[in-house]
Design a protein around this motif. Structure first.
Motif, PDB file in Angstrom:
ATOM      1  N   GLU A 524       4.990  -7.735   0.745  1.00  0.00           N
ATOM      2  CA  GLU A 524       5.002  -7.898  -0.667  1.00  0.00           C
ATOM      3  C   GLU A 524       4.888  -9.399  -1.062  1.00  0.00           C
ATOM      4  O   GLU A 524       4.786 -10.269  -0.080  1.00  0.00           O
ATOM      5  CB  GLU A 524       6.412  -7.601  -1.348  1.00  0.00           C
ATOM      6  CG  GLU A 524       7.678  -8.499  -0.643  1.00  0.00           C
ATOM      7  CD  GLU A 524       9.171  -8.109  -0.806  1.00  0.00           C
ATOM      8  OE1 GLU A 524       9.735  -8.898  -1.112  1.00  0.00           O
ATOM      9  OE2 GLU A 524       9.197  -6.822  -1.626  1.00  0.00           O
ATOM     10  N   GLN A 547      -3.344  -6.378  -4.164  1.00  0.00           N
ATOM     11  CA  GLN A 547      -4.215  -5.640  -4.911  1.00  0.00           C
ATOM     12  C   GLN A 547      -4.228  -4.298  -4.369  1.00  0.00           C
ATOM     13  O   GLN A 547      -4.585  -4.274  -3.079  1.00  0.00           O
ATOM     14  CB  GLN A 547      -5.471  -6.191  -5.511  1.00  0.00           C
ATOM     15  CG  GLN A 547      -5.497  -7.140  -6.659  1.00  0.00           C
ATOM     16  CD  GLN A 547      -6.961  -7.182  -7.275  1.00  0.00           C
ATOM     17  OE1 GLN A 547      -7.976  -6.853  -6.772  1.00  0.00           O
ATOM     18  NE2 GLN A 547      -7.062  -7.678  -8.454  1.00  0.00           N
ATOM     19  N   LYS A 548      -4.109  -2.964  -4.985  1.00  0.00           N
ATOM     20  CA  LYS A 548      -4.383  -1.869  -4.574  1.00  0.00           C
ATOM     21  C   LYS A 548      -5.154  -1.039  -5.688  1.00  0.00           C
ATOM     22  O   LYS A 548      -4.824  -0.906  -6.791  1.00  0.00           O
ATOM     23  CB  LYS A 548      -3.254  -1.097  -4.021  1.00  0.00           C
ATOM     24  CG  LYS A 548      -2.334  -1.312  -2.911  1.00  0.00           C
ATOM     25  CD  LYS A 548      -1.223  -0.406  -2.659  1.00  0.00           C
ATOM     26  CE  LYS A 548      -0.338  -0.318  -3.664  1.00  0.00           C
ATOM     27  NZ  LYS A 548       0.960   0.788  -3.118  1.00  0.00           N
ATOM     28  N   GLN A 551      -5.963  -2.780  -8.667  1.00  0.00           N
ATOM     29  CA  GLN A 551      -4.795  -3.027  -9.565  1.00  0.00           C
ATOM     30  C   GLN A 551      -3.812  -4.035  -8.811  1.00  0.00           C
ATOM     31  O   GLN A 551      -3.784  -3.921  -7.707  1.00  0.00           O
ATOM     32  CB  GLN A 551      -4.279  -1.879 -10.130  1.00  0.00           C
ATOM     33  CG  GLN A 551      -4.990  -0.757 -10.676  1.00  0.00           C
ATOM     34  CD  GLN A 551      -5.399  -1.095 -12.202  1.00  0.00           C
ATOM     35  OE1 GLN A 551      -4.591  -1.928 -12.777  1.00  0.00           O
ATOM     36  NE2 GLN A 551      -6.573  -1.239 -12.615  1.00  0.00           N
ATOM     37  N   ALA A 553      -0.558  -5.081  -7.424  1.00  0.00           N
ATOM     38  CA  ALA A 553       0.587  -4.479  -6.580  1.00  0.00           C
ATOM     39  C   ALA A 553       1.688  -5.453  -6.166  1.00  0.00           C
ATOM     40  O   ALA A 553       1.558  -6.596  -5.997  1.00  0.00           O
ATOM     41  CB  ALA A 553      -0.091  -3.761  -5.275  1.00  0.00           C
ATOM     42  N   ARG A 554       2.863  -4.683  -6.269  1.00  0.00           N
ATOM     43  CA  ARG A 554       4.077  -5.512  -5.955  1.00  0.00           C
ATOM     44  C   ARG A 554       4.397  -5.309  -4.488  1.00  0.00           C
ATOM     45  O   ARG A 554       4.819  -6.444  -3.917  1.00  0.00           O
ATOM     46  CB  ARG A 554       5.215  -4.987  -6.546  1.00  0.00           C
ATOM     47  CG  ARG A 554       5.173  -5.162  -8.022  1.00  0.00           C
ATOM     48  CD  ARG A 554       6.548  -4.547  -8.801  1.00  0.00           C
ATOM     49  NE  ARG A 554       7.713  -5.376  -8.196  1.00  0.00           N
ATOM     50  CZ  ARG A 554       9.079  -4.933  -8.271  1.00  0.00           C
ATOM     51  NH1 ARG A 554       9.250  -3.743  -9.371  1.00  0.00           N
ATOM     52  NH2 ARG A 554       9.936  -5.564  -8.086  1.00  0.00           N
ATOM     53  N   VAL A 556       3.009  -3.306  -0.512  1.00  0.00           N
ATOM     54  CA  VAL A 556       2.049  -2.333   0.296  1.00  0.00           C
ATOM     55  C   VAL A 556       2.633  -1.910   1.416  1.00  0.00           C
ATOM     56  O   VAL A 556       3.342  -2.532   2.026  1.00  0.00           O
ATOM     57  CB  VAL A 556       0.695  -3.038   0.505  1.00  0.00           C
ATOM     58  CG1 VAL A 556       0.020  -2.226   1.546  1.00  0.00           C
ATOM     59  CG2 VAL A 556      -0.034  -3.679  -0.456  1.00  0.00           C
ATOM     60  N   CYS A 562      -5.481  -2.813   1.207  1.00  0.00           N
ATOM     61  CA  CYS A 562      -5.107  -3.609  -0.042  1.00  0.00           C
ATOM     62  C   CYS A 562      -6.213  -4.963   0.053  1.00  0.00           C
ATOM     63  O   CYS A 562      -6.731  -5.188   1.094  1.00  0.00           O
ATOM     64  CB  CYS A 562      -3.937  -4.154   0.193  1.00  0.00           C
ATOM     65  SG  CYS A 562      -3.296  -5.099   1.508  1.00  0.00           S
TER      66      CYS A 562
END
Length: 590
Positions: A524, A547-548, A551, A553-554, A556, A562
């Motif tokens: 994170e 990002q994933k 977008q 992302a908080r 993975v 990512c």
């Protein structure tokens, strides 16, 4: 002939805590003069703040006064062992505590005494533990306190000794006198109680009762069998041998004390156990010393009071009154009273409430805003030079205490920190002790010894920290806490994820934009990582963004791909692994 113009030093009586303004008034001096003297001693206090007695004694001495402690209010005086006029009162049951070294059989002996009681069918068995119980020998009752023996409960054991008339010191015949045995004997002697030594485990292989008697003699306790005055009884708690003789000796020793109590009038006693019961509210076990405690009485114990709603004896049986020498469980308290507090009864609820409120005010005055002369805290003394050894000078009341203390201090160590006793001795603290402690940069520890006001002032001027104790385990706990603060914190790292770099898109001096697949774990934003190239760690950084699927992302998870923005001063190449981790610091204890 010359006239003698010398005058006696004015004597001023001061309570345990006093306001600066009131202290100046008692000295008949301007308050500014007193505040100035406080400041010269390192105490920043205003006219409305409180100072303790020790501080007042030092300041008063510097100003030319002799400061004496003011007598405590009558309500605060201890009720245990209250003196009666000769011939007054009636014979009461003796109160007995069983003490000694851990694993020498105290619990087994108490169980054997209880079993003997049940075997003799004296009004049924014991069905409820209330911290004390009674047994009957012939036509006479004996009250026993359940006092813990492990060193962690030394303070409770000391309270137990101070509540009692007779202390049974249990010594294992196969093990002999141990440091905790000596501590128990000292507690009992300080409390002025009579001793009966139960030499336990006489049926065990290796038992040597004569060796125990020899060791007692070395402590100044001459056994009766050898012409002395210390009663010794050989027992086996396991087999039940000698239990009746032990009870007879307890009664005999108690008779020499002529234990009497006032059978009527206001009740006085002490709280020996307390807790909060889910069904009954605050509950306390009290030991009645004088008077008869009755259901419906108003009882005050420290900062709380009760209208006695119910009384229960040691069997769990409801009773309407408890006589002197009896333990009784009391319900009806407004709050849980503190262990070891004395209690007394009042005529009505109003006076009981006022007495409890007065105790609250006294406690608040003692605990809030009190200014003290204090050279430094223990932690300050040991952290100034980041030393691995804490130097101490130790003074104790008697040799036995000193030996036990030095033995305990020797155990306060590990590979990083230790207590170092640079000097020790028996007797009150002297000027030479303060001077030596200053030279050695040591803490000055007094154990059951006196420290005069003039020496307190000297210690303050010389920046020598002095600590005084009456219980050995309070001393060792304080030093253990101080040593713990010397230890570097424990750093705990937890591996959270392993990401393989599959693309590097932008590189600057302080940041890299890259992407990859998380091979294991979960990551994170905000985590730290190390850059692993082959088998070598070549750098480190922090994850600033994730990002994933284009977008934000908080987090993975394992197996996901990512994009990342990372802060690092190192170059990241394709095929590198970013090893993510968390780091936590935890305080360590000795």
């Amino acid at each position: 002939m010359a006239q003698d113009t010398t005058t006696a030093t004015p004597k001023i009586f001061v309570p345990e805590v006093i306001g600066v303004g009131e202290f100046a008034s008692r000295l008949d001096l301007p308050v500014t003069k007193v505040i100035g003297e406080l400041m010269r001693n390192g105490v920043m206090a205003t006219i409305n703040e409180q100072i303790d007695y020790d501080t007042a004694a030092v300041i008063g001495s510097d100003l030319g006064f002799e400061i004496e402690p003011e007598a405590a209010p009558e309500a605060e005086a201890p009720v245990a062992k209250a003196k009666l006029a000769e011939g007054e009162g009636e014979i009461r049951p003796p109160v007995v505590a069983v003490m000694g070294h851990v694993d020498h059989g105290k619990t087994s002996l108490l169980d054997a005494i209880r079993s003997a009681e049940v075997a003799h069918k004296e009004a049924g068995g014991i069905t409820q533990h209330i911290g004390a119980y009674q047994v009957k020998r012939g036509e006479r009752w004996i009250t026993f306190l359940d006092t813990p023996g492990h060193e962690a409960f030394s303070a409770l054991r000391q309270h137990g000794a101070r509540m009692t008339d007779v202390a049974i010191i249990v010594v294992a015949a196969d093990d002999g006198v141990k440091p905790q045995t000596k501590e128990a004997i000292r507690h009992a002697q300080e409390a002025g109680v009579q001793l009966v030594v139960a030499i336990n485990k006489i049926d065990k292989e290796g038992a040597d009762p004569q060796r125990v008697r020899t060791e007692l003699t070395e402590l100044g306790l001459q056994p009766e069998d050898w012409g002395g005055s210390t009663v010794t009884v050989e027992v086996s708690a396991k087999a039940g041998t000698g239990i009746e003789k032990l009870l007879d000796m307890v009664l005999l020793v108690a008779d020499l004390e002529d234990l009497r109590a006032r059978p009527t009038g206001p009740s006085e006693g002490v709280v020996i156990e307390s807790h909060l019961d889910a069904g009954q509210g605050p509950v306390a076990t009290v030991l009645v010393r004088h008077g008869q405690l009755r259901q419906g009485d108003y009882l005050v114990a420290g900062a709380t009071y009760a209208k006695v709603r119910s009384l229960t004896d040691f069997r769990g049986k409801r009773i309407t009154a408890a006589d002197p020498g009896m333990p009784a469980m009391v319900t009806g308290f407004k709050a849980v009273p503190a262990f070891g507090f004395s209690y007394h009864t009042e005529a009505n609820e109003k006076t009981a409430r006022e007495a409890a409120s007065a105790s609250v005010r006294r406690d608040q005055a003692k605990s809030l805003g009190i200014k003290k002369i204090d050279a430094s805290l223990l932690s300050d003394a040991i952290s100034a030079g980041r030393v691995s050894e804490l130097n101490v000078v130790v003074k104790a009341d008697v040799q036995g205490s000193l030996e036990s203390l030095l033995e305990s201090l020797a155990k306060l160590r590990n590979d990083e920190v230790a207590v170092k006793v640079v000097a020790s001795g028996v007797g009150d603290i002297a000027e030479s002790d303060v001077t030596f402690a200053r030279t050695a940069g040591a803490l000055l520890i007094g154990f059951n010894v006196a420290l005069s006001s003039s020496l307190k002032s000297l210690a303050s001027r010389e920046s020598v920290t002095v600590r005084q104790y009456r219980v050995i385990y309070e001393l060792t706990d304080d030093l253990r806490d101080a040593l713990s603060q010397m230890l570097a914190p424990e750093v705990i790292e937890t591996e959270l994820g392993d990401l393989e770099v599959l693309g590097v898109f932008k590189t600057t001096k302080a940041a890299v934009v890259c992407g990859g697949t998380l091979r294991s774990g979960r990551i994170e934003k905000g985590l730290k990582f190390r850059i692993k190239r082959g088998a070598e760690i070549i750098g480190a950084g922090t994850l600033n963004g994730l990002q994933k699927d284009k977008q934000e992302a908080r987090e993975v998870f394992e197996g996901e791909t990512c994009g990342m923005s990372v802060a690092t001063a190192n170059t990241i190449d394709l095929g590198d692994h970013l090893m993510f981790y968390s780091r936590e610091e935890r305080a360590r204890s000795l």
